[in-house]
Enzyme design. Structure first.
Site, PDB file in Angstrom:
ATOM      1  N   HIS A 368      97.116  75.791  93.648  1.00 43.56           N
ATOM      2  CA  HIS A 368      97.441  74.866  92.561  1.00 43.56           C
ATOM      3  C   HIS A 368      97.259  75.438  91.169  1.00 43.56           C
ATOM      4  O   HIS A 368      97.426  74.717  90.191  1.00 43.56           O
ATOM      5  CB  HIS A 368      96.602  73.592  92.657  1.00 43.56           C
ATOM      6  N   LYS A 557      96.865  63.209  80.342  1.00 41.49           N
ATOM      7  CA  LYS A 557      96.506  64.212  81.359  1.00 41.49           C
ATOM      8  C   LYS A 557      95.154  64.777  80.951  1.00 41.49           C
ATOM      9  O   LYS A 557      94.675  64.487  79.851  1.00 41.49           O
ATOM     10  CB  LYS A 557      97.553  65.313  81.429  1.00 41.49           C
ATOM     11  N   ARG A 558      94.524  65.563  81.820  1.00 43.31           N
ATOM     12  CA  ARG A 558      93.287  66.221  81.414  1.00 43.31           C
ATOM     13  C   ARG A 558      93.507  66.991  80.116  1.00 43.31           C
ATOM     14  O   ARG A 558      94.612  67.490  79.853  1.00 43.31           O
ATOM     15  CB  ARG A 558      92.810  67.172  82.518  1.00 43.31           C
ATOM     16  N   LYS A 563      97.527  72.818  78.238  1.00 41.01           N
ATOM     17  CA  LYS A 563      98.393  71.634  78.227  1.00 41.01           C
ATOM     18  C   LYS A 563      98.823  71.281  76.800  1.00 41.01           C
ATOM     19  O   LYS A 563      99.724  70.489  76.597  1.00 41.01           O
ATOM     20  CB  LYS A 563      97.685  70.455  78.890  1.00 41.01           C
ATOM     21  N   THR A 665     102.649  66.445  87.837  1.00 35.88           N
ATOM     22  CA  THR A 665     103.179  65.348  88.641  1.00 35.88           C
ATOM     23  C   THR A 665     103.382  64.117  87.747  1.00 35.88           C
ATOM     24  O   THR A 665     104.242  63.281  88.035  1.00 35.88           O
ATOM     25  CB  THR A 665     102.227  64.991  89.801  1.00 35.88           C
ATOM     26  N   LYS A 669     106.491  61.095  87.354  1.00 38.06           N
ATOM     27  CA  LYS A 669     106.275  59.639  87.278  1.00 38.06           C
ATOM     28  C   LYS A 669     106.992  59.071  86.053  1.00 38.06           C
ATOM     29  O   LYS A 669     107.633  58.017  86.132  1.00 38.06           O
ATOM     30  CB  LYS A 669     104.772  59.338  87.218  1.00 38.06           C
TER      31      LYS A 669
END
Ligand code: 26V
Length: 824
Positions: A368, A557-558, A563, A665, A669
Site C-alpha cells: 500500500h 484525508k490524513r 498529500k 479511495t 467516493k
C-alpha cells in the site's frame, strides 16, 4: 414442486412489509426488556439503539449461519483477510440497508416513539484503523459478503481505536477514544476459540521436522470476538474475527498476599497491553516492541485458527492451498510466512520443501505504499529475542532463496534481494519476506503497480517477473452511495432502473442524460440538500456559517506532506489576496473544507493543521471576502463525517505529489457521488480520468516521472518562485506571521523547509495548481458544463466498485470460483 418446498427455498429473512414492521417492533421490545432489562418508559436513546442493533443482528445471524453452513457443506475455498486495521465506522445503517430492513426498522421505531435517524447517529464509530488501508479492509469485507466469497477477516479488537481529534486554539489535541464504553452489541465473544501466543524463550532440538522445540518465555491468550458483516440483499455474510489479548494468569495471588498490588496484576497488564490501543500512525513505522508483539499476536492467532479449522475439516494440510487463500494487507501480518512454516514443520512434521510450497501457494500480499521510510523493517536482535524460532525460519528462507538466485544468476545483487538489510544494522525487511513468501503481490492502482516493478521491488521483480500484479482499489457503493446519498440513489433508480442497486454497471445509463438540464436541476436540488446538512455540521463544529450556494471545495484525508494540504492552503491564501485586490470582480463563492488527523508525533503535519486554522481565522473574519471565501477545518474526521461530507462536495481535492499516493479511495467516493476532481496524475486519479474522460476532470502538475527527475536534479528555488508570480507574496506572508499575529515566527520553519528542499513539489506545482483552480472557477460559473461533468463522473465510476476489485482478487490471486458477475 410442493408449496412447502417453495416456501423453504425462500431466504431465512423474508416477511411481507407489514409483518416486518410488527415483527421488528416485537423484537425491539423483547430485546429492550429481556436483554437490556429496561422498560420502554424509562429507556434512553442508547437503550433503543442497542435494542435496535440486537434486533438487526438476529437477522444478520440468520444470513451468517446460512453462509457458514453452505461453506462447510460445499468445502469451497475460503479467503482469510489479515489486517491490523479495519476502519468500519458505524454498522446499524449499513446492516439494515443491506438486509432491506431500513424502511421497516424506521417505521417500527417510529411506532415506538423513536427516531431511527437520530439514534443511528449515537452509534460510536468502530475506528480500528488509521486511514485508507483500514477503510479498504472494511469495504472488502462487505464486498466479499456481497459477491459471495467465503471470507473471514482477522484483526485486533483494540480497546481504544484511533484517537479523537479536538481543535484547541487552532491546534490538534488528541483525546483517547472509547468505543467499547457502552459495550459492543454486534460482537460475540468466543471463549472456546482461544489460542496461546508465545514470545521469547529458546529453541532446542534437532533440525528435523517435528523435532524442533520452542519454549516461549511468555505466553498470552488470544480470545476471538466475531462480528457478522452482511452483504447486499442479505444473501451472504462474512465474519470479522478480532483477537483480544488476555493473560494466562490474571492475578498473582503470591504477590497480592505480600501486599504487592501492582505486581499482582503486572502479567495481566503486560499481556493485555497488546490489544489495548491502535497505533495511531500512518507516517512512520512505529518501530516499537509493542507493535511487533501486536503483529505477531494477531498473525499467530489467525494462522493457528485457520490451520485448525482446515485440519478439522479435511484431516490433512497437504491441500491447504486448494482450500485456503491468505491475503496480507500490507506487511503488518507478514510474519504469517514464518508462522505458517513453523506450524507445518514443527507441529505437523512436514519437510521444509513441502511446507514452503504450501506456504507460498497459500499466501499473497498487497503493498500500500512505496515511500521508503514507510516500509517496515525490524532489528534482527529484537526478532531473535522476541521470536527466536521465527528468526531461524526467516534465515532459512533467506538462505535457500539467495542460493537459488545465485545458482540461476551468479551476477545478481544479493544485498538488494536479501530478506536482511545489512546496511542499517541488521534488519529484517518485512516487504521482502512477504514478497518471497507469496505467489502474488499486488499494488493498488495501475501506476502504483508499475512503480513497484520499477523502484522498491525492482530486484525482486527481476527474479519473479510474474509475481507482481495490479488490483486497483474499490469502494462499496452500498455505504458510500446508497446509504450516504439516498437522494442521488433514488434519482439513479428512476433514471437507470431499479436494478441499479444490484448492478452498479447500470449507472452508466445516466451518461445518456449528461446534457439534460432538467436532470441537472434535480441533481442540484439533491446536492443542495446535502450541502445544507453539511452546513449545519460546520456551524455546530466550527462556529462558521457557510452558504450552501457556494462551491464546496473539499480535501479530507490524513494530514501528510505528500498529500499536500499545504499546497491547498497556500493557494487559498493566493485566492484570498486576489479577491482583496480586486474585490469587485464576480468571484465564484467558495468554501474551502478541510478535515483529517495528523499522527501525534508528526510535527509538520500538525503545523499544517495549525496553519489552516490560522488562515481560517483571518479569512472568515474579513468583511471584504465574506461572501466569497470561507475556510473551515472540521475536527475529528472519521468514517461517519466522511459520509456526511462526500455527498455534499462539489470539488474533490486529490492533489498528492505524483508517484506518492498509492491509489486513494476517497477520490473514488467523491467521483461516484458526482464531485469534480482537481488532481494530479497519481494513484487511481489516473484511472478515474481514463473512465470519465479528460474533459471531465481537472488535472494539473508534474507527472511521476517529472517528480523523479526534479528530485534528482532540483530547480533552484528562486527560479521556481520567479515562475509562479503569486507565490513569493504568499510565502512571505506566512513566514512573516501575517496569519499568526500572536506568534509571528510560528510558520517560519515550515516555509524555510519548503524553500530549502521542495521534496513534495509544493512550490514546483503551485502555479499549475493555481491555474487549475481558476479553470474550476470558469467551469463552476457555467452550470450546464459543471453539471454535465458531474453527471459524467457518476455515470462512469461503477468500475471502482469494491465488488469489481474483489472479483479480480478472486480470479487472479485467490483462485476462488465466483457467483455470476454483474456487468460493470
Ligand atoms: C504512508 C506513509 C507516508 C510517508 C511516510 C511513511 C508512511 C507510512 C505509511 C503510509 C501509509 C500506510 C499504508 C496506507 O494506508 N496506504 C494507503 O492505502 C490505501 C489503500 O490501498 C491507498 O488508497 C492509499 O493511497 C495509501 O496511502
Amino acid at each position: 414442486m410442493s408449496d412447502h418446498a417453495v416456501a423453504s427455498s425462500k431466504p431465512a429473512v423474508h416477511f411481507e412489509p407489514d409483518d416486518q414492521v410488527e415483527r421488528l417492533k416485537t423484537e425491539i421490545l423483547r430485546k429492550l426488556t429481556y436483554s437490556l432489562g429496561k422498560n420502554p418508559s424509562v429507556a434512553q436513546p442508547h437503550d433503543w439503539l442497542t435494542a435496535g442493533i440486537l434486533a438487526a443482528r438476529d437477522h444478520a445471524i440468520d444470513v451468517w449461519q446460512g453462509t457458514t453452513k453452505e461453506s462447510y457443506a460445499t468445502g469451497r475455498k475460503r479467503v482469510y483477510y489479515l489486517s491490523l486495521e479495519f476502519l468500519i465506522g458505524r454498522s446499524l445503517a449499513e446492516t439494515l440497508n443491506n438486509l432491506g430492513l431500513t424502511g421497516a426498522m424506521a417505521q417500527a421505531m417510529r411506532e415506538l416513539g423513536v427516531d431511527l435517524d437520530r439514534i443511528e447517529t449515537i452509534e460510536p464509530d468502530a475506528a480500528l484503523g488509521n486511514g485508507g488501508l483500514g477503510r479498504l479492509a472494511a469495504c472488502y469485507m462487505e464486498a466479499m459478503a456481497t459477491t459471495g466469497v467465503p471470507a473471514l477477516g482477522y484483526g485486533i479488537r483494540y480497546d481504544h481505536g484511533l484517537f479523537k481529534q479536538r481543535i484547541d486554539g487552532g491546534k490538534q489535541i488528541e483525546v483517547p477514544e472509547d468505543w467499547l464504553s457502552f459495550r459492543n452489541p454486534w460482537e460475540f465473544e468466543r471463549r472456546e476459540a482461544s489460542y496461546r501466543i508465545g514470545f521469547g524463550g529458546s529453541v532446542t532440538g534437532t533440525t528435523m521436522p517435528g523435532e524442533v522445540f520452542w519454549a516461549p518465555e511468555e505466553t498470552v491468550f488470544a480470545v476471538a470476538y466475531d462480528t457478522p458483516i452482511v452483504g447486499w440483499r442479505g444473501r451472504d455474510a462474512t465474519t470479522l474475527r478480532l483477537w483480544r489479548a488476555r493473560a494466562m494468569h490474571p492475578l498473582s495471588l503470591d504477590a497480592f498476599n505480600q501486599g504487592d498490588i501492582i505486581g499482582a496484576v503486572a502479567e495481566r497488564n503486560r499481556a493485555e497491553a497488546i490489544s489495548k490501543v491502535l497505533y495511531p500512525n500512518d507516517s512512520t513505522p512505529a518501530g516499537q516492541e509493542l507493535r511487533l508483539r501486536q503483529e505477531f499476536f494477531f498473525t499467530s492467532a489467525s494462522l493457528q485458527d485457520l490451520v485448525r479449522r482446515h485440519y478439522r475439516q479435511f484431516g490433512t494440510l497437504e491441500n491447504l492451498s486448494d482450500k485456503v487463500s491468505i491475503q496480507l494487507n500490507d506487511t503488518h501480518p507478514s510474519l504469517a510466512v514464518a508462522e505458517l512454516m513453523r506450524l507445518l514443520i514443527d507441529q505437523h512434521k512436514m519437510e521444509w520443501e513441502a511446507a514452503w510450497a504450501i506456504t507460498s501457494a497459500t499466501i499473497s500480499y498487497t503493498n500500500h505504499t512505496l515511500l521508503p521510510e514507510a516500509l517496515e523493517t525490524w532489528p534482527v536482535a529484537l526478532m531473535e529475542r522476541l521470536l527466536p524460532r521465527h528468526m531461524q525460519i526467516i534465515f532459512g528462507i533467506n538462505a535457500r532463496f539467495l542460493n537459488d538466485v545465485r545458482r540461476d544468476n551468479p551476477e545478481a545483487d544479493l544485498a538488494t534481494l536479501s530478506l536482511i538489510d545489512e546496511s542499517h544494522g541488521r534488519r529484517v525487511r518485512m516487504a521482502h519476506l512477504a514478497f518471497v513468501g507469496s505467489h502474488k503481490v499486488n499494488g493498488v492502482s495501475a501506476l502504483h503497480s508499475s512503480l513497484m516493478k520499477e523502484t522498491v521491488f525492482a530486484p525482486l521483480h527481476a527474479v519473479f517477473p510474474d509475481r507482481i500484479t495490479n488490483v486497483t482499489n474499490g469502494i462499496t457503493e452500498r455505504r458510500w452511495l446508497f446509504s450516504a446519498n439516498p437522494g442521488l440513489t433514488s434519482l439513479l433508480q428512476e433514471t437507470c432502473g431499479e436494478a441499479v442497486t444490484d448492478d452498479i454497471g447500470l449507472i452508466r445509463r445516466l451518461g445518456a442524460h449528461a446534457g439534460d438540464t432538467g436532470l441537472h436541476d434535480r441533481l442540484r436540488a439533491i446536492r443542495r440538500a446535502n450541502k445544507e446538512r453539511l452546513a449545519k455540521v460546520i456551524r455546530q463544529d466550527c462556529g462558521v456559517t457557510v452558504d450552501p450556494n457556494a462551491l464546496f471545495d473539499v480535501q479530507i484525508k490524513r494530514i501528510h506532506e505528500y498529500k499536500r494540504q499545504l499546497l491547498n492552503i497556500l493557494e487559498t491564501i493566493a485566492l484570498y489576496d486576489a479577491i482583496r485586490s480586486e474585490p469587485y470582480r464576480d468571484w465564484a463563492p467558495r468554501v474551502k473544507i478541510f478535515a483529517g488527523k495528523a499522527a501525534s508525533n508528526y510535527a509538520t503535519a500538525k503545523s499544517i493543521i495549525n496553519l489552516i486554522n490560522d488562515v481560517a481565522a483571518v479569512v472568515n473574519n474579513d468583511i471584504t471576502t465574506r461572501d466569497r471565501l470561507k475556510v473551515v477545518f472540521l475536527p475529528n474526521y472519521n468514517v461517519s463525517l466522511a459520509e456526511t461530507i462526500i455527498p455534499a462536495a462539489d470539488l474533490s481535492e486529490q492533489i498528492s505529489t505524483a508517484g506518492m499516493e498509492a491509489s486513494g479511495t476517497g477520490n473514488m467516493k467523491f467521483a461516484l457521488n458526482g464531485a469534480v476532481t482537481i488532481g494530479t496524475l497519481d494513484g487511481a486519479n489516473i484511472e478515474i480520468g481514463e473512465r470519465v474522460g479528460e474533459e471531465n476532470i481537472v488535472i494539473f502538475g508534474m507527472t511521476a516521472e517529472q517528480v523523479e527527475a526534479a528530485k534528482r536534479n532540483p530547480r533552484p528555488t528562486a527560479d521556481v518562485i520567479r515562475d509562479a508570480p503569486h507565490l513569493e507574496g504568499v510565502l512571505d506572508a506566512v513566514a512573516g506571521g501575517a496569519y499568526s499575529p500572536g506568534e509571528r515566527g510560528r510558520y517560519a520553519g515550515l516555509v524555510d523547509g519548503l524553500r530549502a528542499n521542495d521534496w513534495f513539489m509544493v512550490l514546483n506545482d503551485f502555479e499549475s495548481y493555481r491555474q487549475a483552480q481558476r479553470r474550476i472557477d470558469g467551469l463552476w460559473a457555467d452550470p450546464a458544463t459543471w453539471w454535465r461533468m458531474s453527471v459524467t463522473n457518476t455515470a462512469h465510476c461503477a468500475w471502482f466498485s469494491a465488488d469489481r476489485a474483489i472479483r479480480e482478487y478472486a480470479e487472479r490471486i485467490w483462485n476462488v470460483p465466483l457467483k455470476p458477475a454483474a456487468q460493470l
